[in-house]
Scaffold this motif. Structure first.
Motif, PDB file in Angstrom:
ATOM      1  N   ILE A  39       0.925  -1.243   0.194  1.00 35.01           N
ATOM      2  CA  ILE A  39      -0.036  -0.045  -0.035  1.00 35.01           C
ATOM      3  C   ILE A  39       0.860   1.125   0.008  1.00 35.01           C
ATOM      4  O   ILE A  39       0.448   2.195  -0.566  1.00 35.01           O
ATOM      5  N   GLY A  40       2.013   1.115   0.723  1.00 37.29           N
ATOM      6  CA  GLY A  40       2.684   2.546   0.754  1.00 37.29           C
ATOM      7  C   GLY A  40       2.157   3.334   1.766  1.00 37.29           C
ATOM      8  O   GLY A  40       1.665   2.828   3.003  1.00 37.29           O
ATOM      9  N   GLY A  41       2.308   4.628   1.607  1.00 44.46           N
ATOM     10  CA  GLY A  41       1.756   5.697   2.470  1.00 44.46           C
ATOM     11  C   GLY A  41       2.624   6.385   2.989  1.00 44.46           C
ATOM     12  O   GLY A  41       3.790   6.664   2.827  1.00 44.46           O
ATOM     13  N   PHE A  42       2.203   7.068   4.274  1.00 42.23           N
ATOM     14  CA  PHE A  42       3.110   8.122   4.853  1.00 42.23           C
ATOM     15  C   PHE A  42       2.769   8.032   6.368  1.00 42.23           C
ATOM     16  O   PHE A  42       1.748   7.585   6.862  1.00 42.23           O
ATOM     17  N   THR A  43       3.457   8.675   7.259  1.00 41.40           N
ATOM     18  CA  THR A  43       3.297   8.797   8.494  1.00 41.40           C
ATOM     19  C   THR A  43       2.879  10.179   9.059  1.00 41.40           C
ATOM     20  O   THR A  43       3.386  11.153   8.776  1.00 41.40           O
ATOM     21  N   ILE A  44       1.658  10.281   9.778  1.00 43.06           N
ATOM     22  CA  ILE A  44       1.502  11.510  10.398  1.00 43.06           C
ATOM     23  C   ILE A  44       1.920  11.612  12.106  1.00 43.06           C
ATOM     24  O   ILE A  44       1.156  10.694  12.821  1.00 43.06           O
ATOM     25  N   GLU A  45       2.431  12.382  12.681  1.00 45.13           N
ATOM     26  CA  GLU A  45       2.936  12.309  13.782  1.00 45.13           C
ATOM     27  C   GLU A  45       2.523  13.601  14.540  1.00 45.13           C
ATOM     28  O   GLU A  45       2.439  14.731  13.700  1.00 45.13           O
ATOM     29  N   ALA A  46       2.092  13.731  15.650  1.00 44.32           N
ATOM     30  CA  ALA A  46       1.582  14.893  16.437  1.00 44.32           C
ATOM     31  C   ALA A  46       1.797  14.847  17.818  1.00 44.32           C
ATOM     32  O   ALA A  46       1.429  13.633  18.482  1.00 44.32           O
ATOM     33  N   ASP A  47       1.830  16.256  18.672  1.00 47.94           N
ATOM     34  CA  ASP A  47       2.052  16.106  19.970  1.00 47.94           C
ATOM     35  C   ASP A  47       0.427  15.612  20.563  1.00 47.94           C
ATOM     36  O   ASP A  47       0.305  15.106  21.485  1.00 47.94           O
ATOM     37  N   SER A  48      -0.477  16.418  19.870  1.00 49.18           N
ATOM     38  CA  SER A  48      -1.785  16.204  20.320  1.00 49.18           C
ATOM     39  C   SER A  48      -2.820  16.662  18.966  1.00 49.18           C
ATOM     40  O   SER A  48      -2.406  17.402  18.102  1.00 49.18           O
ATOM     41  N   ILE A  49      -4.078  15.686  19.048  1.00 51.54           N
ATOM     42  CA  ILE A  49      -4.962  16.021  18.057  1.00 51.54           C
ATOM     43  C   ILE A  49      -6.249  16.007  18.645  1.00 51.54           C
ATOM     44  O   ILE A  49      -6.867  15.455  19.392  1.00 51.54           O
ATOM     45  N   GLU A  50      -7.159  17.196  18.198  1.00 51.78           N
ATOM     46  CA  GLU A  50      -8.445  17.567  18.775  1.00 51.78           C
ATOM     47  C   GLU A  50      -9.164  17.509  17.510  1.00 51.78           C
ATOM     48  O   GLU A  50      -9.023  17.748  16.595  1.00 51.78           O
ATOM     49  N   GLY A  51     -10.268  16.644  17.445  1.00 52.24           N
ATOM     50  CA  GLY A  51     -11.312  16.722  16.276  1.00 52.24           C
ATOM     51  C   GLY A  51     -12.778  16.624  16.660  1.00 52.24           C
ATOM     52  O   GLY A  51     -13.300  16.271  17.855  1.00 52.24           O
ATOM     53  N   ASP A  52     -13.623  17.117  15.823  1.00 56.79           N
ATOM     54  CA  ASP A  52     -15.058  17.219  16.108  1.00 56.79           C
ATOM     55  C   ASP A  52     -16.022  16.308  15.401  1.00 56.79           C
ATOM     56  O   ASP A  52     -15.319  15.906  14.122  1.00 56.79           O
ATOM     57  N   ASP A  53     -16.892  15.845  15.875  1.00 53.57           N
ATOM     58  CA  ASP A  53     -17.802  14.888  14.940  1.00 53.57           C
ATOM     59  C   ASP A  53     -17.050  13.572  14.432  1.00 53.57           C
ATOM     60  O   ASP A  53     -17.272  13.539  13.028  1.00 53.57           O
ATOM     61  N   LEU A  54     -16.558  12.888  15.234  1.00 51.57           N
ATOM     62  CA  LEU A  54     -15.761  11.938  14.728  1.00 51.57           C
ATOM     63  C   LEU A  54     -16.808  10.849  13.977  1.00 51.57           C
ATOM     64  O   LEU A  54     -17.708  10.420  14.561  1.00 51.57           O
ATOM     65  N   VAL A  55     -16.211  10.418  12.876  1.00 46.27           N
ATOM     66  CA  VAL A  55     -16.930   9.087  12.387  1.00 46.27           C
ATOM     67  C   VAL A  55     -15.901   8.195  11.812  1.00 46.27           C
ATOM     68  O   VAL A  55     -14.913   8.601  11.027  1.00 46.27           O
ATOM     69  N   LEU A  56     -16.058   7.132  12.247  1.00 49.08           N
ATOM     70  CA  LEU A  56     -14.782   6.062  11.846  1.00 49.08           C
ATOM     71  C   LEU A  56     -15.504   4.663  11.485  1.00 49.08           C
ATOM     72  O   LEU A  56     -16.249   4.227  11.996  1.00 49.08           O
ATOM     73  N   TYR A  57     -14.986   4.202  10.226  1.00 49.12           N
ATOM     74  CA  TYR A  57     -15.728   2.779   9.551  1.00 49.12           C
ATOM     75  C   TYR A  57     -14.602   2.190   8.788  1.00 49.12           C
ATOM     76  O   TYR A  57     -13.523   2.715   8.338  1.00 49.12           O
ATOM     77  N   PRO A  58     -14.668   0.992   8.441  1.00 46.57           N
ATOM     78  CA  PRO A  58     -13.855   0.116   7.709  1.00 46.57           C
ATOM     79  C   PRO A  58     -14.290   0.361   6.214  1.00 46.57           C
ATOM     80  O   PRO A  58     -15.410   0.426   5.894  1.00 46.57           O
ATOM     81  N   ASP A  59     -13.254   0.184   5.358  1.00 46.48           N
ATOM     82  CA  ASP A  59     -13.355   0.169   3.937  1.00 46.48           C
ATOM     83  C   ASP A  59     -12.190  -0.545   3.311  1.00 46.48           C
ATOM     84  O   ASP A  59     -11.353  -1.102   4.096  1.00 46.48           O
TER      85      ASP A  59
END
Length: 213
Positions: A39-59
């Motif tokens: 697949i490849g891809g890349f990495t997202i690193e962060a000290d902290s993340i805040e997010g509104d209205d989370l929706v998480l599902y498989p595909d």
């Protein structure tokens, strides 16, 4: 956190993240934070993340070899990210270059608070030292559409209980610290990167030390 490996390591993953990602892949056979070959891809690193209205599902996503592999899709309506760092590592031996060997690394860093509006991330794995959810709800079904078989939302509109009073929470729906996401796709309508830096680094002998850049 920038001394960490570029791929997911055994960090102290919170129970919430284990539940969300682990349950998400029960029906697809993929483990937590295991990059999928091809697949490849890349990495997202962060000290902290805040997010509104989370929706998480498989595909599923098509791999380089042509077959499909499962991933999690994370959608958020607004985000605030501290200490963001995007990393893409390229094995130059695997691309059509006759003059270079070794490894190249592309870094995009922000020195301030990164803000986005709507964002969508495809990911086969995520690590965080801690994660908090407000109004977490998980639902599952036997739908023939894989994106409908399991869904995580926060905040949510929970079913009324007999002995519990679940209020559904409020935004931010998810807060994570010391985050590392292996992503294959990220899209947003708008993003602000204060004090942005872009660097291209080169490790000529593949020993993990980038001598250039």
């Amino acid at each position: 956190m920038y001394d960490k490996s570029l791929l997911a390591k055994s960090t102290g993953v919170s129970l919430g993240v284990v539940a969300v990602i682990g349950l998400l892949f029960l029906s697809t056979g993929t483990g937590l934070a295991v990059p999928i070959a091809g697949i490849g891809g890349f990495t997202i690193e962060a000290d902290s993340i805040e997010g509104d209205d989370l929706v998480l599902y498989p595909d599923v996503v098509e791999r380089d070899q042509g077959s499909d592999a499962p991933q999690a899709i994370m959608e958020l309506q607004a985000n605030r990210i501290e200490g963001m760092r995007l990393v893409k590592t390229i094995d130059l031996g695997g691309v059509s270059l006759d003059t270079l060997d070794g490894t190249a690394r592309i870094l995009i860093e922000s020195g301030g608070t990164v803000e986005t509006d709507q964002i969508l991330i495809r990911s086969p794995g995520l690590n965080a030292s801690e994660a908090s959810f407000s109004g977490l709800r998980m639902t599952g079904s036997d739908s023939e559409d894989i994106t409908e078989t399991f869904q995580v939302t926060a905040p949510s509109e929970p079913v009324e209980g007999k002995t519990v009073d679940i209020d559904g929470g409020e935004n931010p729906g998810i807060e994570m610290t010391d985050v590392e996401i292996h992503a294959t796709y990220l899209a947003t309508n708008q993003i602000t990167l204060p004090d942005m830096e872009l660097r291209v680094q080169y490790d000529a002998d593949g020993d993990g030390e980038y001598e250039f850049g």
